[in-house]
Scaffold this motif. Structure first.
Motif, short mmCIF file in Angstrom:
data_model
loop_
_atom_site.label_atom_id
_atom_site.label_comp_id
_atom_site.label_asym_id
_atom_site.label_seq_id
_atom_site.Cartn_x
_atom_site.Cartn_y
_atom_site.Cartn_z
N LYS A 1 -4.21 0.91 -6.85
CA LYS A 1 -4.48 2.02 -5.93
C LYS A 1 -5.84 2.65 -6.24
O LYS A 1 -6.11 3.04 -7.38
N PRO B 1 0.50 0.12 -6.86
CA PRO B 1 -0.04 -0.99 -6.07
C PRO B 1 -1.03 -0.49 -5.02
O PRO B 1 -0.93 0.64 -4.54
N GLY B 2 -1.99 -1.34 -4.71
CA GLY B 2 -2.98 -0.97 -3.71
C GLY B 2 -3.86 -2.14 -3.35
O GLY B 2 -3.57 -3.29 -3.69
N SER B 3 -4.96 -1.85 -2.68
CA SER B 3 -5.79 -2.89 -2.08
C SER B 3 -7.02 -3.25 -2.91
O SER B 3 -7.77 -4.16 -2.53
N VAL B 4 -7.28 -2.56 -4.00
CA VAL B 4 -8.46 -2.84 -4.83
C VAL B 4 -7.99 -3.46 -6.14
O VAL B 4 -7.34 -2.80 -6.95
N TYR B 5 -8.28 -4.75 -6.33
CA TYR B 5 -7.78 -5.49 -7.50
C TYR B 5 -6.26 -5.36 -7.60
O TYR B 5 -5.69 -5.40 -8.70
N GLY B 6 -5.59 -5.19 -6.49
CA GLY B 6 -4.14 -5.03 -6.48
C GLY B 6 -3.66 -3.67 -6.94
O GLY B 6 -2.46 -3.47 -7.15
N LYS C 1 -4.47 -16.79 -6.72
CA LYS C 1 -5.21 -15.62 -6.25
C LYS C 1 -6.21 -15.20 -7.33
O LYS C 1 -5.83 -14.96 -8.48
#
Length: 739
Positions: A171, A164-169, A67
């Motif tokens: 939040k 954790p989140g959706s931008v570069y893993g 990834k």
């Protein structure tokens, strides 16, 4: 006296035969060096998935089995399983892979001392319209220092790597999210338990208000917008992995592009893993992001807090006659429970042309080596586990032989002494590193130590700028003393200078000085860094040990809390850097298209030089003390991208030794020479000859010729040639001091 006892322990010499390009720290973590075909053998301690930093030869990934978290130019951060990383290492487009290194976090009076209050009052320049990026331990988003007069936040975005989140893993927290949280409508989960990031942000861009205009503790650019990256994943907010720094730099750059705003980013952090020559992955990303012709982007880095610590040795030879050694001391300490948590790590570097071997002796006389170029040895002993790596192996044609580091073309020495076995932690006492060979210089840094190890025989404290402060296009900041006394929350009058030894305006003893390993002058400028009052995170109360405001004193529990209770006191080059960051924001408000080179030039041309600073440029002071008022009143000159040269020599006249400083601003590397000529035009010494990129450099001439014989006193000429440009300085040599 040289130790007699030298027991060669069981060791392994490993020469890799695949196309892998793994750095020594990654090899040590993932792979167990037991046999030449070890590359598929995973160490039991290896993680299931890992984040690594790599350099690649192409512009796009070639079916990478991992990834891709972020790519900036030819540097990438990727995540994958151990088997995927080993597979990736075989890709011919991948040059080098390393495990991220951990770096560490390194106003009322201070902002006045740099003239920021006058910029505000006399020029009405406050950083409005400029984005200030803070890469640090988080922020107290509730603090009024970061709010507008209407109570809404001035923080545009936060990237929280601890969630954790959706931008570069990670939040992503938006301005709307923070405003909703301020109104009690949302839980954003953002904290700053160490308090370092909040304090730094307050110096650069807090308004000191507590909601009511500019307050006593107002920062340098109080109306700038903020973008924050919580770039730490540990609870105390003190450790910043290099891969996360790259993610943070990419995020801030993308946000500035979306918002169409000029920006300045602050990194008050650093470490000593790497060659200290601007070739580390983070530094390559910095230099690519704010390169010479890039408008409206500036990056500021603290110089480091190791100026008075014995963490660097230069082991130099004119002609080797005997082996060279250096000692380091491991003090008495209490080992941590378990294994692999008590360690000392060294990062050493020497030129490819030199063939240097390494031995390591323990306090009880056990030894390992010699480890020759292209070898890896490891050994167990009753004094701890020893692992020594000397040289990289990629030849560039798909085979593995002794070779050089693929980031800079030099050879690396990596030494790790640790408690691989919990029953044998590193022994306290005097250790010795012995270098063998026939010629060459080695620069070696004590990059990590859990027990405060130090070199014993450091003679000077140069070349201690922390990485990434050695980046070419970053503005690197040292620290001077702006305050010695303060009153705490409980009304105690306190001072750190208990013996009244220091003066306001002196260089702080801890401020790390240069030059860089490739002889550039660093830092460029100094700013206040002692007893700095700024925003205090409510998540970092003074009674919590992880807080930077924790005193550890029952008698003075609030020693580091200011009288208003919402601002705290701290110090270090971490606190000096955001003064310069704020000043850069003020300059960018006036000149939003200025380049990082122009902003740096404005600051250095306008810097204050007083009796404490002395002759400039200097590898402790740079060009002097930040003067924000003079800087903002200046104008960006059209810097000559290809031709500008600078050359100086001092003291002049001189005895024994003269320092020669020069600046190169060519975009491409140029063959650069420095020769010394006598009054008859005869060359007496070639002082330097190397291909060099842009940067500030320093060399010394000791009044000897090429045969290392003393020259006669008289007039000499220093001639710098770089590309098509030639600069000359006259230098008067008075002779050597008689012994």
């Amino acid at each position: 006296m040289k130790k007699i006892l030298f027991i060669l322990l069981v060791f392994t010499v490993t020469v890799f035969s695949s196309t892998t390009k793994l750095g020594p720290n990654l090899t040590r973590q993932l792979l167990s060096p037991e046999k030449p075909t070890l590359l598929s053998k995973v160490s039991p301690a290896a993680p299931e998935r890992a984040i690594v930093t790599l350099k690649h030869k192409g512009n796009t990934p070639n079916n990478w089995p991992v990834k891709v978290v972020v790519r900036r130019g030819r540097i990438a951060v990727v995540e994958g399983t151990v088997s995927q990383l080993v597979e990736l290492a075989g890709d011919p487009l991948v040059s080098y892979i390393e495990k991220p290194w951990p770096d560490y976090a390194k106003l009322n009076v201070s902002t006045v001392s740099v003239g920021a209050n006058l910029v505000r009052s006399d020029m009405d320049i406050t950083g409005k319209g400029v984005l200030v990026g803070i890469i640090d331990s988080g922020i107290d988003w509730k603090h009024h220092d970061f709010r507008k007069p209407n109570g809404m936040t001035r923080i545009k975005y936060v990237l929280d790597l601890s969630q954790p989140g959706s931008v570069y893993g990670a939040k992503l927290i938006t301005e709307d999210d923070i405003n909703a949280a301020l109104n009690g409508q949302l839980n954003i989960g953002l904290t700053d338990r160490g308090g370092h990031g909040t304090h730094v942000a307050g110096i650069a861009a807090g308004d000191g208000s507590d909601g009511q205009g500019y307050g006593l503790y107002c920062g340098v650019a109080p109306e700038a917008d903020l973008v924050i990256v919580k770039a730490t994943r540990d609870d105390e907010g003190r450790t910043f992995q290099t891969a996360d720094q790259i993610i943070a730099l990419a995020f801030i750059d993308s946000i500035a592009t979306v918002l169409d705003q000029p920006y300045v980013t602050n990194l008050s952090l650093g470490g000593h893993s790497g060659a200290h020559d601007a070739t580390s992955p983070v530094e390559q990303v910095i230099d690519e992001t704010v390169g010479k012709e890039v408008n409206g982007k500036v990056i500021v880095v603290s110089s480091g807090n190791e100026g008075d610590q014995s963490i660097h040795e230069n082991v130099a030879w004119a002609d080797w006659q005997d082996d060279k050694n250096t000692q380091f001391n491991v003090p008495e300490y209490t080992p941590e429970a378990g294994s692999q948590n008590d360690y000392v790590i060294f990062s050493g570097w020497y030129e490819d042309k030199d063939k240097i071997g390494v031995k390591v002796y323990t306090p009880n006389g056990y030894g390992i080596g010699p480890v020759l170029p292209g070898q890896v040895y490891d050994a167990e002993s009753e004094d701890g586990y020893l692992y020594v790596w000397n040289g990289f192996y990629d030849t560039g044609d798909g085979s593995y032989e002794p070779g050089t580091n693929l980031l800079n073309g030099d050879r690396e020495i990596y030494i790790q002494i640790s408690d691989e076995n919990a029953d044998t932690p590193p022994a306290a006492g005097e250790w010795e590193i012995v270098f063998t060979g026939n010629a060459g210089d080695v620069d070696i840094w004590l990059s990590y130590s859990t027990m405060n190890a130090e070199f014993k025989d450091t003679l000077d404290y140069s070349m201690q700028i922390s990485v990434p402060g050695t980046a070419k296009d970053a503005i690197t900041v040292g620290s001077f003393i702006s305050k010695r006394r303060w009153e705490d929350l409980d009304g105690h009058s306190l001072t750190w200078d208990v013996n009244d030894q220091y003066e306001i305006g002196q260089l702080a003893a801890y401020s790390s000085g240069g030059p860089t390993r490739d002889d550039r002058i660093k830092p460029e400028i100094v700013a206040p860094g002692q007893v700095i009052a700024s925003s205090m995170s409510e998540f970092a109360p003074a009674d919590e040990p992880q807080s930077i405001f924790y005193s550890g004193s029952d008698d003075l529990p609030n020693a580091w809390v200011a009288q208003d209770g919402i601002h705290g006191i701290s110090g270090g080059t971490s606190m000096a850097a955001p003064h310069v960051t704020g000043a850069a924001a003020l300059i960018l408000q006036r000149y939003p298209d200025a380049t990082a080179t122009q902003v740096r030039s404005i600051m250095t041309r306008s810097a204050l030089v007083d009796e404490h600073v002395g002759a400039i440029p200097d590898n402790n002071w740079g060009w002097g003390k930040l003067d924000a008022l003079q800087a903002v009143q200046g104008t960006p000159k059209q810097e000559s991208i290809a031709e500008e040269k600078y050359l100086s020599a001092f003291p002049n006249p001189f005895m024994n030794q003269a320092q020669i400083e020069f600046q190169l601003t060519a975009v491409e590397e140029q063959k650069t020479t420095i020769n010394i000529y006598n009054a008859l035009g005869q060359k007496v010494r070639t002082l330097y000859e190397r291909d060099l990129p842009t940067g500030l450099y320093s060399r010394y001439w000791d009044g000897t010729n090429d045969a290392n014989k003393p020259v006669a006193s008289g007039v000499y000429f220093v001639v710098l040639k770089s590309g098509s440009i030639e600069s000359v300085r006259k230098l008067c040599f008075l002779g050597h001091t008689k012994q």
